[in-house]
Design a protein around this motif. Sequence first.
Motif, mmCIF file in Angstrom:
data_model
loop_
_atom_site.group_PDB
_atom_site.id
_atom_site.type_symbol
_atom_site.label_atom_id
_atom_site.label_comp_id
_atom_site.label_asym_id
_atom_site.label_seq_id
_atom_site.Cartn_x
_atom_site.Cartn_y
_atom_site.Cartn_z
ATOM 1 N N THR A 31 -24.965 20.562 -80.693
ATOM 2 C CA THR A 31 -23.517 20.440 -80.650
ATOM 3 C C THR A 31 -23.141 19.182 -81.411
ATOM 4 O O THR A 31 -23.895 18.211 -81.459
ATOM 5 C CB THR A 31 -22.972 20.337 -79.218
ATOM 6 O OG1 THR A 31 -23.521 19.191 -78.584
ATOM 7 C CG2 THR A 31 -23.293 21.590 -78.432
ATOM 8 N N SER A 32 -21.990 19.238 -82.013
ATOM 9 C CA SER A 32 -21.490 18.098 -82.770
ATOM 10 C C SER A 32 -20.002 17.965 -82.493
ATOM 11 O O SER A 32 -19.278 18.954 -82.510
ATOM 12 C CB SER A 32 -21.727 18.330 -84.263
ATOM 13 O OG SER A 32 -21.124 17.311 -85.022
ATOM 14 N N PHE A 33 -19.590 16.776 -82.206
ATOM 15 C CA PHE A 33 -18.169 16.485 -82.027
ATOM 16 C C PHE A 33 -17.880 15.289 -82.909
ATOM 17 O O PHE A 33 -17.986 14.150 -82.489
ATOM 18 C CB PHE A 33 -17.863 16.191 -80.553
ATOM 19 C CG PHE A 33 -16.389 16.044 -80.264
ATOM 20 C CD1 PHE A 33 -15.544 17.127 -80.400
ATOM 21 C CD2 PHE A 33 -15.860 14.842 -79.841
ATOM 22 C CE1 PHE A 33 -14.192 17.009 -80.131
ATOM 23 C CE2 PHE A 33 -14.511 14.706 -79.571
ATOM 24 C CZ PHE A 33 -13.672 15.798 -79.713
ATOM 25 N N LYS A 34 -17.605 15.569 -84.175
ATOM 26 C CA LYS A 34 -17.468 14.510 -85.161
ATOM 27 C C LYS A 34 -16.285 13.603 -84.870
ATOM 28 O O LYS A 34 -15.218 14.062 -84.515
ATOM 29 C CB LYS A 34 -17.333 15.101 -86.555
ATOM 30 C CG LYS A 34 -18.596 15.807 -86.967
ATOM 31 C CD LYS A 34 -18.611 16.053 -88.431
ATOM 32 C CE LYS A 34 -19.930 16.723 -88.750
ATOM 33 N NZ LYS A 34 -20.376 16.505 -90.056
ATOM 34 N N THR A 35 -16.543 12.331 -85.020
ATOM 35 C CA THR A 35 -15.475 11.351 -84.893
ATOM 36 C C THR A 35 -15.031 10.944 -86.281
ATOM 37 O O THR A 35 -15.841 10.862 -87.198
ATOM 38 C CB THR A 35 -15.956 10.121 -84.096
ATOM 39 O OG1 THR A 35 -17.133 9.606 -84.709
ATOM 40 C CG2 THR A 35 -16.255 10.492 -82.660
#
Length: 92
Positions: free
Chosen positions: A41-45
Motif C-alpha cells: 500500500t502507498s499513501f503518497k505525501t
Amino acid sequence: MESNEHHFWKCKKVLVTGGSWFIGSYVVELLLEKGAIVSITSFKTRGNNDEDRNIAQFKDKITIFEVNLLDMDACKEVTKGQDIVLNLAAKV
C-alpha cells in the motif's frame, strides 16, 4: 535444497502496508527473494519522493495499491485474497 523459511513464503500472496518506506522496502525485497507474490500500500505525501526511491529496483515486480488505510472499505478491498498482511504502515 530450499530452507523451510524460503519454502514457506514461496507463492504466498503477501500485502505489506507501508512497503514503500524505509523498513518496509527491505521487507518487500526479502519477500521477493523468497518467492512471495508481493503487493504494497502507498499513501503518497505531497513532495516526498522517498517512496519511489525505496522501491525503484523492484517496482515492476510488485502490485502497488494507492489507498488510505483509514478507510475501512479500502482496507477490506486491498486485503481481499491475500494470504498474509504485514502491517508496517505508520504515521510518524
